[in-house]
Design a protein around this motif. Structure first.
Motif, PDB file in Angstrom:
ATOM      1  N   GLU A  22     -48.804  56.459  91.726  1.00 36.79           N
ATOM      2  CA  GLU A  22     -47.494  57.102  91.675  1.00 36.79           C
ATOM      3  C   GLU A  22     -47.408  57.878  90.355  1.00 36.79           C
ATOM      4  OE1 GLU A  22     -44.129  54.705  92.715  1.00 36.79           O
ATOM      5  OE2 GLU A  22     -45.282  53.511  94.135  1.00 36.79           O
ATOM      6  N   THR A  47     -46.653  41.373  91.508  1.00 36.20           N
ATOM      7  CA  THR A  47     -45.545  40.876  92.307  1.00 36.20           C
ATOM      8  C   THR A  47     -46.098  39.998  93.418  1.00 36.20           C
ATOM      9  OG1 THR A  47     -43.657  41.467  93.708  1.00 36.20           O
ATOM     10  CG2 THR A  47     -45.515  42.996  93.710  1.00 36.20           C
ATOM     11  N   ARG A  70     -41.301  49.097  90.023  1.00 35.94           N
ATOM     12  CA  ARG A  70     -41.099  50.534  89.807  1.00 35.94           C
ATOM     13  C   ARG A  70     -39.971  50.781  88.798  1.00 35.94           C
ATOM     14  NH1 ARG A  70     -42.042  50.555  95.609  1.00 35.94           N
ATOM     15  NH2 ARG A  70     -44.050  51.586  96.030  1.00 35.94           N
ATOM     16  N   ARG A  71     -38.877  50.050  88.944  1.00 35.69           N
ATOM     17  CA  ARG A  71     -37.776  50.219  87.988  1.00 35.69           C
ATOM     18  C   ARG A  71     -38.202  49.804  86.591  1.00 35.69           C
ATOM     19  NH1 ARG A  71     -34.821  48.125  92.311  1.00 35.69           N
ATOM     20  NH2 ARG A  71     -34.814  46.044  91.379  1.00 35.69           N
ATOM     21  N   THR A 110     -38.171  43.220  97.770  1.00 38.04           N
ATOM     22  CA  THR A 110     -37.808  44.122  96.668  1.00 38.04           C
ATOM     23  C   THR A 110     -38.749  44.035  95.471  1.00 38.04           C
ATOM     24  OG1 THR A 110     -36.309  42.530  95.587  1.00 38.04           O
ATOM     25  CG2 THR A 110     -35.377  43.908  97.341  1.00 38.04           C
ATOM     26  N   TRP A 112     -51.397  51.258  91.742  1.00 37.07           N
ATOM     27  CA  TRP A 112     -51.235  50.045  92.540  1.00 37.07           C
ATOM     28  C   TRP A 112     -52.593  49.558  93.030  1.00 37.07           C
ATOM     29  CZ3 TRP A 112     -46.865  47.351  93.016  1.00 37.07           C
ATOM     30  CH2 TRP A 112     -45.627  47.990  92.856  1.00 37.07           C
ATOM     31  N   GLU A 150     -41.801  45.202  94.836  1.00 37.24           N
ATOM     32  CA  GLU A 150     -42.442  46.445  94.407  1.00 37.24           C
ATOM     33  C   GLU A 150     -41.434  47.389  93.750  1.00 37.24           C
ATOM     34  OE1 GLU A 150     -44.647  48.048  97.684  1.00 37.24           O
ATOM     35  OE2 GLU A 150     -45.631  46.118  98.073  1.00 37.24           O
ATOM     36  N   ASP A 151     -40.227  47.460  94.323  1.00 40.40           N
ATOM     37  CA  ASP A 151     -39.206  48.325  93.714  1.00 40.40           C
ATOM     38  C   ASP A 151     -38.785  47.822  92.339  1.00 40.40           C
ATOM     39  OD1 ASP A 151     -39.174  50.149  95.767  1.00 40.40           O
ATOM     40  OD2 ASP A 151     -37.522  49.186  96.841  1.00 40.40           O
ATOM     41  N   TRP A 152     -38.762  46.496  92.167  1.00 41.57           N
ATOM     42  CA  TRP A 152     -38.448  45.951  90.834  1.00 41.57           C
ATOM     43  C   TRP A 152     -39.486  46.420  89.831  1.00 41.57           C
ATOM     44  CZ3 TRP A 152     -40.148  43.345  86.639  1.00 41.57           C
ATOM     45  CH2 TRP A 152     -39.216  42.742  85.799  1.00 41.57           C
TER      46      TRP A 152
END
Length: 308
Positions: free
Chosen positions: A41, A149, A238-239, A232, A48, A234-236
């Protein structure tokens, strides 16, 4: 796009752009990377690594080798301090798929080594486990923050690889257990890795009891940085990456400083690896039979899970 700077070293990195980061890692790693998938990304400078064991969700020798090659490739390509500004990689994140994150070490491989009395193969498994943990804990030589994660059950020594990362989180449905003590065995790197996070007493209780912990319990014991809702994780991460990018240099330096303050992890794990190899080779027949039964139970359990 990366900004081109005057240095010829930086130029060579920047010229590659961001679209071929995965390709460059694969090329540097030798091309063949079984049991993993890579993704990138660019906005987050995040690589990843999806762990995808081919037969069982265990840490095979091939998987450990692939993970180590990825780590080393990133270090070789962009790990020099003078390449930091132009490096397209600031974070390396590990994730899993399927009904389990991991069932731990590769019991079938262990049993094969024991049948052949193959000390060299066991020692190589230990070496790869140790090398990967040391790279993760040390920010890949001080340049990249490592993340993981956990989305499901994590068992045994397979917990240690993600826990060796600078940041480890779990989704609320995940659980953690080290059952090795129940079959006269212990995980290679767990004592050192867990003690650094949970403290020696909490790590000892977990390893000696062989009892399962929920994600919330593992967090309360000091084993996680966060517990997040299902789906959530992966999104954590990312944030976290997005919020960390502006202060990445400082955070990396702090992770490295605390890593050094905790002592020489390489030396400690080398000692543990030697103990582990000796422990495996002196298992009595009754313990080897128990390992065989556990491996067979894993096969039946996985057959049921994947059939459904």
């Amino acid at each position: 796009m990366l900004q081109v700077c005057a240095s010829p070293i930086v130029d060579s990195v920047a010229a590659a752009g961001t679209d071929d980061v995965v390709g460059r890692i694969r090329q540097r790693a030798g091309g063949f990377l079984p049991e993993v998938q890579l993704a990138y990304e660019p906005a987050l400078k995040l690589v990843w690594v999806t762990i995808k064991p081919e037969l069982k969700p265990v840490f095979t020798l091939q998987l450990l080798d692939s993970l180590g090659k990825i780590q080393q490739a990133i270090m070789d390509l962009w790990g020099a301090p003078e390449r930091y500004q132009a490096s397209p990689v600031r974070f390396l994140a590990f994730r899993g798929t399927g009904p389990f994150f991991t069932l731990g070490g590769d019991l079938d491989f262990y049993l094969d080594c024991l049948a052949k009395n193959d000390r060299a193969a066991l020692a190589e498994y230990s070496r790869l486990s140790i090398a990967g943990a040391v790279r993760n804990a040390g920010c890949l030589g001080g340049q990249v923050i490592t993340l993981s994660t956990i989305h499901a059950k994590a068992i045994g020594g397979g917990i240690d690889a993600p826990r060796s990362c600078n940041v480890m989180i779990a989704e609320e449905q995940a659980s953690f257990v080290y059952p090795e003590i129940k079959f006269n065995h212990f995980p290679i790197t767990a004592v050192a890795i867990l003690s650094r996070r949970m403290g020696a007493r909490a790590a000892e209780r977990m390893l000696m009891s062989g009892e399962e912990m929920s994600a919330a319990e593992f967090m309360a014991a000091g084993g996680l940085e966060a517990v997040v809702p299902a789906g959530t994780g992966e999104d954590w991460l990312r944030r976290f990456a997005a919020e960390t990018l502006p202060v990445h240099s400082a955070k990396t330096a702090l992770y490295c400083a605390f890593h050094r303050r905790a002592g020489d992890l390489q030396e400690e794990l080398a000692h543990l690896g030697a103990i582990w190899t000796d422990c495996m080779l002196r298992l009595p027949p009754s313990s080897i039979s128990k390992l065989q039964r556990i491996a067979q139970t894993q096969d039946r359990m996985l057959a049921r899970v994947y059939r459904n």
